[in-house]
Design an enzyme around this catalytic site. Structure first.
Site, PDB file in Angstrom:
ATOM      1  CG  LEU A 151      -2.126  -0.764   1.323  1.00 16.82           C
ATOM      2  CD1 LEU A 151      -2.711  -0.687   2.712  1.00 16.82           C
ATOM      3  CD2 LEU A 151      -3.123  -0.242   0.330  1.00 16.82           C
ATOM      4  CG  ASP A 152       0.291   4.424  -2.724  1.00 18.91           C
ATOM      5  OD1 ASP A 152      -0.643   4.382  -1.909  1.00 18.91           O
ATOM      6  OD2 ASP A 152       0.151   4.770  -3.903  1.00 18.91           O
ATOM      7  CB  ALA A 153       2.963   7.197   1.687  1.00 14.96           C
TER       8      ALA A 153
END
Lengths: 350, 404
Positions: free
Chosen positions: A101-103
């Protein structure tokens, strides 16, 4: 009898899910969990220090004869094994991350500990669907499709109605359905394909571009709207782009304000640990909770079943049937044997 | 960490000194009556230990170290370093003129009586080079005592040159006076270990310097208790020269524009300020003034209440201020009133604010009936926050966190 550390390590072996907050990089999540686990493992009572025997000559008084020399023996714990001298016993625990999951996005993030990392690979190969909630806003477009990016375009959105949105979503879903059939590599004119399609079990067999298997609108309050998406092989950037394209199809612009993963294959949001619970005390029950799921993931790994010369369609069926209980039991036995040897090897290594 | 062979030899020599002295004092009569076979003595004394036993009569303890390093040309073979500790004072003429090559080895079948066997001293096999202090802990008095004090050697040996430095130290001569000095200063016993773990170089600083720096701090009207607390909180403080300390104290007083009393208060609460780099502190002050738009007296108030703002990460500070001011709509005056907000965790502030907003309780205006102060928002633990401020259960809060 296994030492307390070995017992703890055998418990730290499997998959579990955490809820990643928005604005935190997944590496930070992984690292903080590794630190917390190391803290727990290192605080386990160590083996008692080896004792060192000292021989000391005692003065034998005024007696001049050498036969009166006495040697006293004293055994003291050797400082070599003092925890301040040796430092922490373990410096590394294998913690792996499932689908990233990206930031910007938040939600369920699957983590594997110890031997569970092999199950992570099986999970990756099984191409499970993931469920997302996307929140969007009409009226502007940014360079990175998020609401925080640089605005590159503004437009009106008065003409957008719920009907129009539904129509666009249905169109996108139709296009994806077609792609799904191409990538699932089944002959459309067979009974097999029909049965799979009826059950909704068509999946891309190997690498494929991101495919949406479900798409619907949860709420529509212009300019805000919420979509629910089920998809395979996606990235979060792809989902944000999807919101952008929905906006374009509706003759306006849209930005994504939130990407939230509510399910990752068998890992649901209810079982995910929030960031107050990223300690060993909470992680161990979570791993135990997901043990059965982990076993299933390992069993349904396509590559392992190809070795057993099963047809791929049967492997698709097997997860949902409960007829293979026996196999799961044998798997369980094998699984229970493996981790102990693994942990003992680990502890020796450190 | 790398400990050189010379240090090891130093440790070994010190061990032998102690051993030999002990035997000499405790067994004077046995020494006289007992004589070993000449061949045996030859063997032991022909190695570098001989240099010690020959000059034992005139050389003091401190002398031996230097002597032995001079004799360092003689090969050290650990396996053969068996010294008979009861060797009598040798006849000077024949002993000193022994050729090193002409070694007569005792026969392996030679009978040794029990008394002889007891008195053969086997020196510890210290490795000449090593990457860890573990090998020396049991042998070196300094290291043993440091471990008993609570110094974490495993951390120290990771730092360059610290291991060699510690091995070279003499406990009675170098370490003990400084420990006593620190104790006289008012540092608690349990703080000594962590302090030395952080700053082992306190042990190499000269006592006059330490004394001068402490008296400087006292001359600046820091109370003796606060000096002790400062030294234990920031162990590197005493390694700074008086001039540098004076510069730094002056910098903070001038930059903050505070009175001497308040500067003293800030510095004694966060002595880390004096040890760290001054640039980030300057930068943070700029950020507060230019980016956040605080007035000068407001900054002074914030710093005196929460000195940590000066050492905080600039980006985190900006993130928190941006959220509190722009999203929560809290004016500058209120943030000045509760500067603890700037010291809190961003995630915590965000999820609590969003929860309160969801419940319709996010009122940060003091005139509002259900006013929630920033301090209560930030400082309370989760359970108390849920029960007292949000008036909801902890489960609800966690469920809400999963919708963010």
């Amino acid at each position: 009898m296994a030492s307390p550390v070995a017992r703890l390590f055998s418990k730290l072996d499997g998959l579990f899910a955490v809820y990643k907050p928005q604005g935190v990089h997944w590496k930070l999540v992984r690292d903080s969990i590794e630190t917390n686990l190391l803290k727990a493992v290192n605080s386990c009572p160590a083996a008692p220090p080896r004792s060192k025997v000292h021989f000391q000559l005692l003065p034998s008084g005024d007696c001049s004869s050498s036969s009166q020399l006495t040697v006293t023996k004293s055994s003291l714990p050797a400082l070599t094994d003092h925890p301040l001298v040796t430092g922490p016993r373990f410096h590394k625990i294998r913690v792996g991350v499932g689908h990233r999951l990206d930031a910007f996005s938040s939600g369920v993030l699957v983590l594997g500990v110890g031997n569970g990392n092999t199950a992570l690979e099986s999970l990756y190969r099984s191409h499970v669907t993931r469920e997302y909630t996307l929140e969007g806003e009409f009226g502007r477009a940014t360079d990175d499709f998020t609401h925080t990016g640089r605005v590159i375009e503004r437009s009106t959105f008065d003409h957008v109605t719920n009907d129009k949105l539904e129509r666009v979503l249905a169109m996108i879903q139709g296009a994806n359905q077609k792609a799904l059939i191409t990538y699932s590599q089944v002959d459309l004119s067979t009974q097999e394909a029909y049965e799979l399609a009826v059950k909704g079990l068509l999946r891309p067999q190997d690498k494929s571009p991101p495919i949406l298997t479900g798409l619907r609108c949860l709420s529509f309050k212009p300019p805000q709207f919420t979509l629910e998406v089920q998809c395979v092989n996606e990235t979060q950037q792809f989902l944000r782009k999807l919101v952008h394209e929905v906006g374009l199809e509706l003759r306006t612009n849209a930005v994504c304000t939130k990407v939230r993963r509510t399910r990752d294959g068998p890992f649901k949001m209810e079982d995910a640990l929030t960031h107050h619970h990223w300690t060993a005390d909470d992680i161990i029950p979570a791993i135990a909770n997901f043990r059965r799921t982990t076993r299933k993931i390992r069993k349904n790994d396509i590559y392992r079943q190809v070795k057993q010369s099963d047809s791929t369609t049967q492997t698709q069926d097997q997860p949902r049937t409960s007829t293979c209980q026996l196999e799961s039991v044998s798997q369980e036995k094998a699984g229970s044997l493996n981790p102990s040897s693994e942990t003992s090897a680990d502890s020796r290594q450190f | 960490m790398y400990v050189c062979g010379r240090c090891v030899r130093y440790v070994q020599s010190r061990l032998l000194c102690i051993k030999a002295q002990h035997v000499q004092t405790s067994l004077p009569t046995a020494l006289l009556h007992h004589s070993l076979s000449q061949s045996c003595r030859d063997k032991w004394t022909s190695y570098w230990i001989r240099s010690f036993s020959d000059e034992r009569t005139e050389s003091a303890l401190s002398h031996t170290a230097s002597r032995i390093t001079e004799h360092g040309l003689v090969p050290v073979k650990n396996s053969e370093l068996h010294q008979v500790s009861s060797a009598p004072p040798p006849a000077p003429a024949e002993q000193t003129s022994i050729d090193l090559d002409a070694l007569s080895c005792p026969s392996p079948f030679e009978e040794i009586s029990d008394e002889d066997a007891i008195q053969i001293f086997v020196p510890p096999d210290l490795p000449p080079t090593t990457f860890t202090l573990r090998d020396y802990v049991d042998k070196s008095e300094t290291l043993t005592n440091l471990v008993h004090l609570g110094v974490n050697l495993s951390k120290l040996e990771e730092r360059p040159n610290v291991g060699s430095m510690l091995v070279r130290l003499d406990f009675q001569k170098d370490v003990a006076p400084r420990l006593l000095f620190l104790k006289d200063l008012g540092v608690q016993d349990f703080q000594l270990g962590p302090m030395l773990t952080k700053n082992p170089f306190l042990l190499t600083e000269s006592l006059e310097n330490l004394q001068a720096r402490v008296s400087y701090l006292k001359s600046k009207k820091f109370s003796p208790e606060s000096v002790a607390v400062m030294v234990s909180k920031a162990p590197y403080l005493l390694n700074f020269s008086v001039k540098r300390l004076d510069n730094r104290l002056g910098f903070f007083q001038q930059q903050l524009g505070l009175s001497a009393h308040k500067t003293r208060d800030v510095v004694s609460r966060l002595p880390r300020l004096l040890c760290g780099s001054l640039e980030p502190a300057k930068e943070n002050l700029r950020v507060c003034e230019l980016e956040f738009g605080f007035r000068r007296n407001e900054i002074q108030h914030i710093v005196t209440v929460v000195p940590k703002v000066l050492t905080a990460n600039k980006r985190k500070l900006t993130q928190i201020f941006d959220f509190v001011h722009n999203t929560m709509g809290v004016p500058h005056s209120l943030i000045t009133k509760f500067p603890q907000v700037l010291n809190a965790k961003f995630l915590r502030i965000r999820e609590r604010h969003l929860f309160l907003e969801y419940l319709g309780r996010a009122h940060y205006d003091p005139t509002h009936p259900n006013y929630i102060s920033l301090e209560r928002l930030v400082a309370l633990p989760d359970e108390t926050f849920c029960s007292e401020v949000a008036l909801a259960s902890l489960d609800d809060f966690e469920r809400f966190q999963k919708t963010l």
